[in-house]
Write an enzyme that holds these catalytic residues in place. Structure first.
Site, PDB file in Angstrom:
ATOM      1  N   HIS A 103       0.796  -1.224   0.000  1.00  0.00           N
ATOM      2  CA  HIS A 103       0.000   0.000   0.000  1.00  0.00           C
ATOM      3  C   HIS A 103       0.828   1.275   0.000  1.00  0.00           C
ATOM      4  CE1 HIS A 103      -4.426   1.122   1.121  1.00  0.00           C
ATOM      5  NE2 HIS A 103      -3.977   1.829   0.109  1.00  0.00           N
ATOM      6  N   ASP A 125     -10.197  -0.226   3.558  1.00  0.00           N
ATOM      7  CA  ASP A 125      -9.039  -0.835   4.204  1.00  0.00           C
ATOM      8  C   ASP A 125      -9.401  -1.214   5.635  1.00  0.00           C
ATOM      9  OD1 ASP A 125      -6.432  -1.509   5.077  1.00  0.00           O
ATOM     10  OD2 ASP A 125      -5.531   0.147   3.961  1.00  0.00           O
ATOM     11  N   HIS A 127      -7.173  -1.043   7.825  1.00  0.00           N
ATOM     12  CA  HIS A 127      -6.269  -0.179   8.571  1.00  0.00           C
ATOM     13  C   HIS A 127      -6.407   1.271   8.113  1.00  0.00           C
ATOM     14  CE1 HIS A 127      -4.531  -4.254   8.034  1.00  0.00           C
ATOM     15  NE2 HIS A 127      -4.273  -4.155   9.329  1.00  0.00           N
ATOM     16  N   ASP A 129      -3.823   3.527   7.947  1.00  0.00           N
ATOM     17  CA  ASP A 129      -2.632   3.963   7.206  1.00  0.00           C
ATOM     18  C   ASP A 129      -2.267   5.410   7.506  1.00  0.00           C
ATOM     19  OD1 ASP A 129      -2.530   1.437   6.160  1.00  0.00           O
ATOM     20  OD2 ASP A 129      -3.383   1.971   4.214  1.00  0.00           O
ATOM     21  N   HIS A 142       3.878   0.753   4.391  1.00  0.00           N
ATOM     22  CA  HIS A 142       2.510   0.496   3.919  1.00  0.00           C
ATOM     23  C   HIS A 142       1.464   0.889   4.966  1.00  0.00           C
ATOM     24  CE1 HIS A 142       2.017  -4.013   5.379  1.00  0.00           C
ATOM     25  NE2 HIS A 142       2.427  -3.223   6.336  1.00  0.00           N
ATOM     26  N   ASP A 228      -7.576  -1.786  -0.629  1.00  0.00           N
ATOM     27  CA  ASP A 228      -6.664  -2.764  -0.048  1.00  0.00           C
ATOM     28  C   ASP A 228      -7.458  -4.051   0.122  1.00  0.00           C
ATOM     29  OD1 ASP A 228      -5.161  -4.349   1.791  1.00  0.00           O
ATOM     30  OD2 ASP A 228      -4.201  -2.560   2.599  1.00  0.00           O
ATOM     31  N   ASP A 230      -7.110  -6.422   2.006  1.00  0.00           N
ATOM     32  CA  ASP A 230      -7.352  -6.854   3.381  1.00  0.00           C
ATOM     33  C   ASP A 230      -8.571  -6.164   3.988  1.00  0.00           C
ATOM     34  OD1 ASP A 230      -6.620  -4.388   4.620  1.00  0.00           O
ATOM     35  OD2 ASP A 230      -4.573  -5.053   5.005  1.00  0.00           O
ATOM     36  N   GLU A 273      -1.959  -4.924  -2.080  1.00  0.00           N
ATOM     37  CA  GLU A 273      -1.745  -5.923  -1.036  1.00  0.00           C
ATOM     38  C   GLU A 273      -2.202  -7.331  -1.411  1.00  0.00           C
ATOM     39  OE1 GLU A 273       0.091  -5.490   1.529  1.00  0.00           O
ATOM     40  OE2 GLU A 273       0.218  -3.312   1.796  1.00  0.00           O
TER      41      GLU A 273
END
Length: 301
Positions: A103, A125, A127, A129, A142, A228, A230, A273
């Site tokens: 990422h 995402d 997360h 980030d 990332h 992303d 994930d 990712e």
């Protein structure tokens, strides 16, 4: 007809597990061009940026002034070149679709997309980030791209990382479920539109995605969409380096991408990712191609 230019950025500098640099190849092999054609979109494949192998580089060759950030010199080089590719694609009237890699490539995507425009960003995402070299628990870039593009912390004034055309009030984070304490503070201090998986459970993905796209698109020239893999539950997308249970389902993800398409505000996009060394039968890469097609308008009827 929309023309999408595919730009590969096969980097794993920002990740904590090797293999994600093979993501662009896996996504192409899974049929990205065919999926986009099914959405009525023409594609041009610009190939991959040349990215030296991480094993050949020193992760601490260019340390930040405070904190830690691995492979910062290499990440900056990749992101500068990706920003030029993204900016050039937009100048020629096409829509850039960057393929990661990890990422960290989003820094280049955002800088290029915001080069001659005011933009918003929607971050699908698990997360946030929003770490910086001073707050990161790992030193992996990332986990920092949004902070870098917004010029937060040690990234303030960075010529390669900052996207001046991106404002926090036009940033929306969707599907959060793993956020560090320092990132929680940043979200609250800057007033980002942030939606957790609990918000999606309570309100439904369509309502949340529509609000996120509206927040990002308000008063700007277009929206950068960062997906992303994930963001999805690991049962749906096993081939990612930082899986977190409790993510979006297959149907929720497609519904969200359909909202993205209906917003008619997508300026640029990236898929990141996908790690084929962790995948099962390339299913995460195949899912990435399907979601990209939905984001560009593919429907059942």
């Amino acid at each position: 007809m929309t023309t999408v230019r595919i730009i590969g950025a096969p980097t794993d500098y920002g990740a904590n597990r090797r293999g994600v640099d093979m993501g662009p190849s896996a996504i192409r092999y899974a049929g990205l061009a065919d999926q986009l054609a099914g959405a009525g979109v023409e594609t041009v494949d610009a190939g991959d940026l040349a990215v030296p192998r991480a094993e050949e580089r020193d992760p601490d060759a260019e340390a930040p002034r405070d904190g830690k950030a691995k492979f910062l010199r290499e990440t900056a080089d990749v992101c500068r070149r990706l920003a030029d590719k993204v900016g050039g694609t937009l100048a020629e009237g096409d829509v850039p679709l960057a393929l990661g890699g990890d990422h960290s490539i989003a820094i280049g995507s955002l800088v290029g997309s915001a080069r001659d425009a005011e933009i918003g960003a929607v971050w699908f995402d698990a997360h946030a980030d929003l770490n910086t070299p001073a707050t990161t628990p790992s030193g992996n870039v990332h986990g920092m791209p949004l902070a870098a593009a917004l010029g937060l912390g040690e990234f303030a004034g960075s010529d390669w990382a900052n996207a001046p055309g991106l404002d926090p009030e036009n940033v929306a984070l969707v599907g959060l479920r793993s956020v560090d304490d320092a990132e929680v503070d940043v979200i609250r201090d800057h007033g980002f539109a942030a939606y957790t998986m609990s918000d999606i459970d309570e309100r439904g993905i369509t309502d949340v995605a529509e609000e996120a796209m509206a927040e990002a698109a308000a008063g700007v020239d277009g929206v950068h969409v960062s997906l992303d893999l994930d963001w999805l539950d690991p049962k749906e997308a096993p081939g990612v380096g930082t899986p977190v249970r409790g993510g979006a389902t297959y149907r929720e993800a497609h519904s969200a991408m359909e909202v993205v398409a209906e917003s008619d505000s997508v300026r640029s996009m990236e898929l990141v990712e996908v790690n084929p060394t962790l995948d099962q039968h390339n299913e995460t890469a195949e899912l990435a191609t399907e979601l990209a097609a939905s984001a560009f308008g593919k429907r059942v009827l």
